[in-house]
Design an enzyme around this catalytic site. Structure first.
Site, PDB file in Angstrom:
ATOM      1  N   GLY A  97      54.579  50.955  82.867  1.00 15.53           N
ATOM      2  CA  GLY A  97      55.267  50.163  81.845  1.00 15.53           C
ATOM      3  C   GLY A  97      54.318  49.961  80.676  1.00 15.53           C
ATOM      4  CG  HIS A 117      68.684  20.087  71.374  1.00 17.73           C
ATOM      5  ND1 HIS A 117      67.923  20.721  70.423  1.00 17.73           N
ATOM      6  CD2 HIS A 117      69.975  20.268  70.991  1.00 17.73           C
ATOM      7  CE1 HIS A 117      68.715  21.264  69.515  1.00 17.73           C
ATOM      8  NE2 HIS A 117      69.963  21.001  69.832  1.00 17.73           N
ATOM      9  N   GLY A 118      66.133  16.885  73.997  1.00 15.24           N
ATOM     10  CA  GLY A 118      66.071  16.056  75.210  1.00 15.24           C
ATOM     11  C   GLY A 118      66.841  16.722  76.342  1.00 15.24           C
ATOM     12  CD  GLU A 146      58.117  57.445  85.165  1.00  9.45           C
ATOM     13  OE1 GLU A 146      57.195  57.494  86.014  1.00  9.45           O
ATOM     14  OE2 GLU A 146      58.517  58.430  84.526  1.00  9.45           O
ATOM     15  CB  SER A 159      51.607  38.742  74.214  1.00  8.88           C
ATOM     16  OG  SER A 159      52.835  38.293  73.692  1.00  8.88           O
ATOM     17  N   GLY A 177      55.218  51.025  87.748  1.00  4.84           N
ATOM     18  CA  GLY A 177      53.802  51.379  87.666  1.00  4.84           C
ATOM     19  C   GLY A 177      53.424  52.078  86.373  1.00  4.84           C
ATOM     20  CD  GLU A 237      61.056  47.853  71.174  1.00  5.23           C
ATOM     21  OE1 GLU A 237      60.439  48.077  70.126  1.00  5.23           O
ATOM     22  OE2 GLU A 237      62.288  47.938  71.270  1.00  5.23           O
ATOM     23  CG  PHE A 265      62.979  54.590  74.271  1.00 10.65           C
ATOM     24  CD1 PHE A 265      62.498  55.527  73.362  1.00 10.65           C
ATOM     25  CD2 PHE A 265      62.058  53.778  74.941  1.00 10.65           C
ATOM     26  CE1 PHE A 265      61.128  55.654  73.133  1.00 10.65           C
ATOM     27  CE2 PHE A 265      60.695  53.910  74.720  1.00 10.65           C
ATOM     28  CZ  PHE A 265      60.231  54.842  73.815  1.00 10.65           C
ATOM     29  CB  ILE A 301      66.847  52.440  80.929  1.00  6.35           C
ATOM     30  CG1 ILE A 301      65.632  53.036  81.663  1.00  6.35           C
ATOM     31  CG2 ILE A 301      67.232  53.275  79.704  1.00  6.35           C
ATOM     32  CD1 ILE A 301      64.299  52.947  80.908  1.00  6.35           C
TER      33      ILE A 301
HETATM   34  C1  LIG Z   1      65.319  43.527  79.553  1.00  2.00           C
HETATM   35  C2  LIG Z   1      64.371  44.670  79.409  1.00  2.00           C
HETATM   36  C3  LIG Z   1      64.733  45.769  78.637  1.00  2.00           C
HETATM   37  C4  LIG Z   1      63.895  46.889  78.569  1.00  2.00           C
HETATM   38  N1  LIG Z   1      64.316  48.002  77.890  1.00  2.00           N
HETATM   39  C5  LIG Z   1      63.579  49.156  77.997  1.00  2.00           C
HETATM   40  C6  LIG Z   1      64.094  50.381  77.471  1.00  2.00           C
HETATM   41  O1  LIG Z   1      65.176  50.457  76.883  1.00  2.00           O
HETATM   42  N2  LIG Z   1      63.366  51.513  77.664  1.00  2.00           N
HETATM   43  C7  LIG Z   1      62.167  51.512  78.303  1.00  2.00           C
HETATM   44  O2  LIG Z   1      61.572  52.579  78.461  1.00  2.00           O
HETATM   45  N3  LIG Z   1      61.638  50.347  78.795  1.00  2.00           N
HETATM   46  C8  LIG Z   1      62.333  49.179  78.668  1.00  2.00           C
HETATM   47  N4  LIG Z   1      61.836  48.001  79.184  1.00  2.00           N
HETATM   48  C9  LIG Z   1      60.540  48.016  79.844  1.00  2.00           C
HETATM   49  C10 LIG Z   1      59.457  47.213  79.129  1.00  2.00           C
HETATM   50  O3  LIG Z   1      59.027  47.882  77.963  1.00  2.00           O
HETATM   51  C11 LIG Z   1      58.322  46.963  80.141  1.00  2.00           C
HETATM   52  O4  LIG Z   1      58.830  46.059  81.092  1.00  2.00           O
HETATM   53  C12 LIG Z   1      57.070  46.398  79.489  1.00  2.00           C
HETATM   54  O5  LIG Z   1      56.435  47.380  78.690  1.00  2.00           O
HETATM   55  C13 LIG Z   1      56.056  45.891  80.526  1.00  2.00           C
HETATM   56  O6  LIG Z   1      55.832  46.839  81.532  1.00  2.00           O
HETATM   57  P1  LIG Z   1      55.954  46.410  83.076  1.00  2.00           P
HETATM   58  O7  LIG Z   1      57.246  45.717  83.242  1.00  2.00           O
HETATM   59  O8  LIG Z   1      55.687  47.604  83.892  1.00  2.00           O
HETATM   60  O9  LIG Z   1      54.823  45.317  83.293  1.00  2.00           O
HETATM   61  P2  LIG Z   1      53.262  45.569  83.560  1.00  2.00           P
HETATM   62  O10 LIG Z   1      52.761  46.621  82.644  1.00  2.00           O
HETATM   63  O11 LIG Z   1      53.047  45.749  85.028  1.00  2.00           O
HETATM   64  O12 LIG Z   1      52.644  44.178  83.113  1.00  2.00           O
HETATM   65  C14 LIG Z   1      52.420  43.072  83.977  1.00  2.00           C
HETATM   66  C15 LIG Z   1      51.351  42.177  83.351  1.00  2.00           C
HETATM   67  O13 LIG Z   1      50.090  42.893  83.292  1.00  2.00           O
HETATM   68  C16 LIG Z   1      49.611  42.900  81.958  1.00  2.00           C
HETATM   69  N5  LIG Z   1      48.905  44.147  81.727  1.00  2.00           N
HETATM   70  C17 LIG Z   1      49.320  45.404  82.002  1.00  2.00           C
HETATM   71  N6  LIG Z   1      48.403  46.295  81.603  1.00  2.00           N
HETATM   72  C18 LIG Z   1      47.382  45.590  81.063  1.00  2.00           C
HETATM   73  C19 LIG Z   1      46.114  45.946  80.489  1.00  2.00           C
HETATM   74  N7  LIG Z   1      45.733  47.215  80.358  1.00  2.00           N
HETATM   75  N8  LIG Z   1      45.322  44.944  80.048  1.00  2.00           N
HETATM   76  C20 LIG Z   1      45.707  43.652  80.123  1.00  2.00           C
HETATM   77  N9  LIG Z   1      46.879  43.249  80.682  1.00  2.00           N
HETATM   78  C21 LIG Z   1      47.692  44.216  81.129  1.00  2.00           C
HETATM   79  C22 LIG Z   1      50.870  42.766  81.111  1.00  2.00           C
HETATM   80  O14 LIG Z   1      50.561  42.317  79.804  1.00  2.00           O
HETATM   81  C23 LIG Z   1      51.689  41.793  81.907  1.00  2.00           C
HETATM   82  O15 LIG Z   1      51.248  40.481  81.655  1.00  2.00           O
HETATM   83  C24 LIG Z   1      62.635  46.859  79.222  1.00  2.00           C
HETATM   84  C25 LIG Z   1      62.256  45.731  79.959  1.00  2.00           C
HETATM   85  C26 LIG Z   1      63.113  44.659  80.074  1.00  2.00           C
HETATM   86  C27 LIG Z   1      62.684  43.487  80.908  1.00  2.00           C
END
Ligand SMILES: Cc1cc2nc3c(=O)[nH]c(=O)nc-3n(C[C@H](O)[C@H](O)[C@H](O)COP(=O)(O)OP(=O)(O)OC[C@H]3O[C@@H](n4cnc5c(N)ncnc54)[C@H](O)[C@@H]3O)c2cc1C
Length: 394
Positions: A138, A347-348, A134, A375, A136, A372, A130, A164
Site C-alpha cells: 500500500g 456541537h456538544g 495490494e 501522512s 502488503g 493517496e 485505479f 479499489i
Molecule cells: C476507502 C479507500 C479507498 C481506496 N482507494 C484506492 C484506489 O482506488 N486504488 C488503490 O490502488 N488504492 C486505494 N486505496 C488504498 C490506499 O491508498 C492505501 O490504503 C494507503 O496507501 C495505505 O496503504 P495500506 O493500507 O497498505 O497501509 P500501510 O502501508 O500498511 O500503512 C500502515 C501504517 O504504516 C505506516 N507506514 C507504512 N510504510 C511506512 C514507512 N515506510 N515509514 C513510515 N511509516 C510507514 C503508514 O503511514 C500507516 O500509518 C484506498 C484505501 C481506502 C481505505
C-alpha cells in the site's frame, strides 16, 4: 493563465466562472439536501449521477479534445473545494475518472489508447478504477506482487488488489502489474487497461467502511486475465511506476482541496450552531472558549485554501510536482481532521448524533489522511525531497 501540462489551452476565466457557479449550485442545492438519504442508503441517487454526467463532471479534468471540460489543476482545486462541501461520496463517484485513473491515460497513454477510452471516461459512460494497492503493498507500491507475463503478443495478468475505489461499478481497471523483478533499470512495473468484463476479473463484495457512505470500494482479483498488446499503457513495460507516482502526486493537491472544502462546511455548520444554540439562555457562541475553537477552525481553513492554490499554481507552472503536493495534502488533511474534531466539540452531544452533518464529516475526512499516501508517507516525501535537493545543490 499558463498552459496545462497536456499542452492544451485552458478554459477561459469567464467560462470557468460559470462552471464553478453551476457546480456550487448543484452541490449546495441538490446534493446537500440529499446527504442523509445518501448516507442511509449507501448509494448515490440515479438523478445525481445523471446530473453530474450532464454537467461534464465525470470528465472535468480530461482534455477537451477527448470530450472533457479540460480544466487545469488550478481550476480543478476550485471545483474540489466545492465538492468537499458535501458528502465526499459525490467526488468519489467521478474522482477516479478525472484523477488517479484518468490521468494515467492522459499522461502516459498512446494516441490510440486515449482515442479508445478517454471520451467514454469523460462522459461517464465508462467508470475507470485505479488498481494499484495490494495487501502488503500500500504505502510501498513498488513491492506489488501482481504479475503480467507475455503469451505471444498478449499478456496474462494475475494478482489481487484491495480497497479499489469504484470497483463495484467499474468498466475499466487501470491495473498495475510486475513484468519482471525490480532491477537497476527500474521498478519492473507496467500498467494495463483491463476491461472489467474480461474473463478472469472478479470483483469482491463492497467493503464496509467507516464513512463516505455512497462511495464504494472492493477487492479485485485477476486470474489468468488475457489482454492484447493494445492494453499495455504507453506501449512500454517501464511506464507503470512513474505513471502511478505522477498520477498520485497530482491527486494529492486535489485531495488537499477536498479537505479544505470539508473543513469549510464543518466550520459553517459550527458557526451557525454556535450562533443559535444556547446554554442557560446564552448563545454558546458568546463563550470565548467556543469562539477560540471557531477561530482555530477559520485559521486552518484559510491557511489550507491558500496552500492548495499555491501548490496547484506551482504544479501547473511545472515548478514543483513533488514536494508541494505532499505539503498541501499533509497540511490540509490533518487540518480537516482537527477542524472536524473541533466541529463535533462545538456541537456538544448533538455532534455525536447521526444525521448531524459534522458527525458525518468527522468520519468522512478520516480517510483523507490514509489514501493517496498516508501522512507519514507525505512527511517522508517532503523531508527526503528537501535533503535530496540540498545534496544536488538546488
Ligand atoms: C476507502 C479507500 C479507498 C481506496 N482507494 C484506492 C484506489 O482506488 N486504488 C488503490 O490502488 N488504492 C486505494 N486505496 C488504498 C490506499 O491508498 C492505501 O490504503 C494507503 O496507501 C495505505 O496503504 P495500506 O493500507 O497498505 O497501509 P500501510 O502501508 O500498511 O500503512 C500502515 C501504517 O504504516 C505506516 N507506514 C507504512 N510504510 C511506512 C514507512 N515506510 N515509514 C513510515 N511509516 C510507514 C503508514 O503511514 C500507516 O500509518 C484506498 C484505501 C481506502 C481505505
Amino acid at each position: 493563465m499558463t498552459s496545462t501540462s497536456t499542452g492544451v489551452e485552458p478554459v477561459t476565466a469567464e467560462d470557468f466562472r460559470e462552471i464553478l457557479a453551476q457546480t456550487r449550485k448543484f452541490v449546495r442545492t441538490v446534493v446537500v439536501e440529499r446527504e442523509r438519504e445518501i448516507a442511509e442508503e449507501n448509494r448515490m441517487p440515479d438523478e445525481i449521477v445523471e446530473q453530474a454526467k450532464a454537467m461534464g463532471l465525470f470528465g472535468y479534468a480530461i482534455p477537451q479534445q477527448w470530450g472533457g471540460l479540460g480544466l487545469d489543476l488550478a481550476q480543478d482545486v476550485e471545483l474540489a473545494m466545492e465538492f468537499g462541501y458535501t458528502t465526499l461520496a459525490l467526488r468519489s463517484m467521478f474522482g477516479t475518472n478525472n484523477g488517479i485513473a484518468g490521468q494515467v491515460l492522459v499522461g502516459f497513454g498512446t494516441e490510440e489508447q486515449k482515442s479508445r477510452w478517454l471520451e467514454p471516461i469523460a462522459s461517464g459512460e465508462v467508470v475507470a478504477s485505479f488498481a494499484l494497492t495490494e495487501s502488503g503493498a500500500g504505502s510501498n507500491p513498488a513491492s506489488l506482487r501482481s504479475t503480467a507475463a507475455r503469451s505471444g503478443t498478449d499478456w496474462i495478468i494475475n494478482g489481487e488488489k484491495r480497497f479499489i475505489t469504484n470497483a463495484p461499478v467499474a468498466d475499466l481497471f487501470i491495473t498495475f502489474a510486475r513484468t519482471r523483478p525490480a532491477d537497476e533499470h527500474g521498478a519492473g512495473i507496467a500498467v494495463f487497461l483491463v476491461p472489467a468484463d474480461s474473463l478472469g476479473v472478479e470483483v469482491g463484495p463492497k467493503d464496509r467502511k467507516m464513512g463516505q457512505e455512497g462511495a464504494w470500494t472492493a477487492e479485485v482479483r485477476f486470474q489468468d486475465v488475457r489482454v492484447g498488446p493494445e492494453a499495455l499503457v504507453g506501449g512500454s513495460e517501464d511506464i507503470g511506476y512513474r505513471a502511478a507516482m505522477t498520477s498520485l502526486a497530482r491527486g494529492r493537491i486535489h485531495i488537499a482541496a477536498l479537505a479544505v472544502g470539508a473543513a469549510q462546511r464543518a466550520l459553517d455548520e459550527s458557526v451557525a450552531y454556535a450562533a443559535t444554540a444556547t446554554q442557560g439562555g446564552t448563545a454558546i457562541g458568546q463563550f470565548q472558549l467556543v469562539q477560540s475553537m471557531l477561530a482555530d477552525m477559520q485559521t486552518g481553513v484559510m491557511a489550507g485554501r491558500a496552500l492548495v492554490r499555491d501548490a496547484a499554481r506551482s504544479w501547473v507552472a511545472g515548478e514543483d510536482r513533488r514536494i508541494a503536493p505532499s505539503v498541501a495534502k499533509l497540511y490540509c488533511t490533518e487540518m480537516a481532521g482537527k477542524v472536524a474534531d473541533l466541529a463535533v466539540q462545538v456541537h456538544g452531544g448533538t455532534g455525536y448524533m447521526r444525521d448531524v452533518a459534522v458527525e458525518r464529516i468527522y468520519r468522512d475526512v478520516r480517510l483523507l489522511r490514509l489514501y493517496e499516501g498516508t501522512s507519514e508517507i507525505q512527511r517522508l516525501i517532503i523531508g527526503g525531497g528537501l535533503v535530496k535537493n540540498a545534496q544536488r545543490g538546488q
